[in-house]
Scaffold this motif. Structure first.
Motif, mmCIF file in Angstrom:
data_model
loop_
_atom_site.group_PDB
_atom_site.id
_atom_site.type_symbol
_atom_site.label_atom_id
_atom_site.label_comp_id
_atom_site.label_asym_id
_atom_site.label_seq_id
_atom_site.Cartn_x
_atom_site.Cartn_y
_atom_site.Cartn_z
ATOM 1 N N GLU A 67 34.341 51.869 44.618
ATOM 2 C CA GLU A 67 33.464 50.726 44.845
ATOM 3 C C GLU A 67 33.194 49.952 43.557
ATOM 4 O O GLU A 67 32.955 48.752 43.592
ATOM 5 N N ARG A 68 33.248 50.651 42.431
ATOM 6 C CA ARG A 68 32.988 49.995 41.150
ATOM 7 C C ARG A 68 34.275 49.588 40.433
ATOM 8 O O ARG A 68 34.237 49.108 39.302
ATOM 9 N N HIS A 69 35.407 49.794 41.087
ATOM 10 C CA HIS A 69 36.711 49.330 40.591
ATOM 11 C C HIS A 69 36.983 49.801 39.162
ATOM 12 O O HIS A 69 37.308 49.007 38.279
ATOM 13 N N LEU A 70 36.865 51.102 38.944
ATOM 14 C CA LEU A 70 37.127 51.636 37.620
ATOM 15 C C LEU A 70 38.591 51.467 37.223
ATOM 16 O O LEU A 70 39.493 51.524 38.057
ATOM 17 N N ARG A 71 38.810 51.293 35.938
ATOM 18 C CA ARG A 71 40.172 51.339 35.404
ATOM 19 C C ARG A 71 40.720 52.747 35.605
ATOM 20 O O ARG A 71 39.968 53.716 35.712
#
Length: 474
Positions: free
Chosen positions: A315-319
């Motif tokens: 949901e937080r679109h981490l690398r």
């Protein structure tokens, strides 16, 4: 709790842990390799009916391999286990996929064809570029679901050992290296070198942990007398397993449970006798117990916290690098919490509420869970795993106030629940053991505290930024 978070955040900032970055650039295919390969690991734990300890170890092996493979390609943080550096221009997604594959073909020999299919699809997608990434991932996902379905219909015990055959041990090397290195132009550049590097890291992780003490299995014999757990129980070798990250598990073994004639014990006894009584009609308590019960055949408590982490990370679109580091930190903390939990249970051998109540006040009393419990009562493993996970997640994201929605493997009707933060879920998970009549609340609280302490050490010692680690060493 607020003070604990402040301590963790201060340590993390001092360690140079940057805020997780935004999603990967749109110019490269995103295969979601961390979540995809963890889904396979979660299925492996379910299909082999792994214990909580075995599942936690498997998740740590997979995620340490993924992290060290990705971080080894120009990463900025200290390795978790494998110190070798990878090829400069290797593809990190290929490395992550091949590293996870190398672990799983060794840990779960029965499903090697499934893992081969997924790896082949991932590498093919990386070579072909963004247009094929979704198509390849969907194809692999379909194969995964079909394979998992077939295994649930007839899972064999043959693959339950942590050690696979020699063919399985060498399998991923030939699989990853069948095609030539890409020419240096186009989407395939670095895929083969990344896959070869990842396969090497995954194999090295498994080899490094082969003598960690998780096998052979051991059993503590049945006990007798007031306050003593009555049944024999297995898996006690985990009390001596070499930890992944913490330096001394013994320091986290809590003080003994309250004395049987103490006021604290009397209060906890009365509470579980009321809330955990199967004859008392409390649908709300039953639903909460079932939601977090996670019996054999589920992903186990460590797996649920891994799933929560993957959901929030997505949901937080981490690398990729940050998601890989989060997976390693979390699963190392969970695996090391196993050592502390089993050591505590082995040391104190405290009796379960069912035994205590039946032998002192009500011979007919039955726990809401419908069972006595398969290991000594003190401490609650669900609580210790939850305390470790909530601490790592709140520390990594620099906040506990991150709302999420989640349905566990044992959620009644598959209905999800929503939580305002990680500790809200951890607190409910711990209390669910009281509602089930399986634990006294002092065991829940001690477990949460012990797990949280393990999580804090993992955060402050592991996978730190290289610059901060070097400065500290000077």
């Amino acid at each position: 709790m607020r003070r604990i978070l402040v301590v963790i955040l201060s340590a993390l900032l001092g360690a140079g842990l940057a805020s997780p970055a935004a999603q990967a650039t749109a110019s490269e295919p995103d295969l979601h390799v961390v979540s995809g390969w963890n889904a396979l690991a979660l299925d492996a734990a379910r299909l082999t009916r792994a214990s909580d300890a075995d599942a936690a170890r498997l998740y740590a092996l997979v995620n340490v391999a993924i992290y060290d493979a990705v971080n080894g390609i120009g990463g900025t943080h200290a390795p978790a286990l494998i110190t070798e550096r990878g090829p400069r221009h290797a593809d990190p997604q290929a490395a992550a996929a091949a590293a996870a594959h190398a672990v799983l073909v060794r840990a779960d020999a029965v499903r090697v064809p499934l893992y081969d299919t997924r790896l082949a699809a991932d590498l093919a997608a990386l070579r072909r570029g963004p247009a094929s990434a979704t198509r390849e991932r969907d194809t692999a996902g379909t194969a995964q679901r079909l394979g998992a379905s077939d295994e649930r219909l007839g899972a064999s015990d043959a693959g339950r050992s942590h050690e696979a055959s020699d063919a399985g041990r060498n399998h991923e090397t030939s699989n990853a290296g069948r095609s030539h290195e890409a020419s240096g132009a186009g989407w395939g550049h670095g895929v083969d070198s990344g896959a070869a590097w990842g396969a090497r890291v995954g194999a090295a992780v498994v080899d490094a942990r082969a003598d960690d003490g998780s096998t052979p299995g051991e059993q503590q014999p049945a006990g007798s007398g007031p306050g003593v757990f009555r049944a024999a129980w297995s898996g006690v070798q985990y009390r001596n397993v070499r930890p992944f990250a913490i330096t001394d598990p013994a320091r986290y073994v809590p003080a003994p449970q309250p004395a049987l004639d103490s006021a604290v014990y009397a209060t906890a006894y009365a509470e579980v006798a009321e809330l955990g009584d199967a004859t008392v009609d409390r649908p709300d308590l039953l639903a909460t117990y079932q939601f977090w019960s996670l019996p054999a055949g589920s992903s186990q408590p460590p797996g649920e916290w891994l799933r929560i982490a993957l959901t929030v990370a997505g949901e937080r679109h981490l690398r990729l690098a940050d998601e890989a580091r989060l997976g390693a930190l979390l699963t190392m903390a969970l695996a090391d919490t196993t050592v502390v939990t089993v050591a505590t249970k082995f040391t104190y051998r405290h009796w379960r509420p069912t035994t205590a109540i039946r032998e002192t006040t009500d011979p007919a009393w039955t726990a809401r869970a419908g069972s006595v419990g398969s290991s000594p009562e003190y401490v609650s493993g669900h609580s210790s795993y939850s305390g470790a996970a909530a601490t790592v997640l709140a520390g990594f994201f620099h906040s506990d106030r991150i709302a999420f929605t989640h349905a566990t493997d044992s959620a009644p009707g598959g209905v999800a629940r929503s939580y305002p933060g990680f500790w809200a879920a951890a607190t409910e998970a711990g209390r669910s053991r009281v509602y089930g009549g399986l634990h006294f609340d002092f065991s829940n609280r001690a477990g949460l505290s012990a797990g949280s302490a393990v999580g804090r050490e993992v955060l402050t010692r592991s996978a730190r930024s290289v610059s901060t680690t070097s400065a500290t060493s000077r």
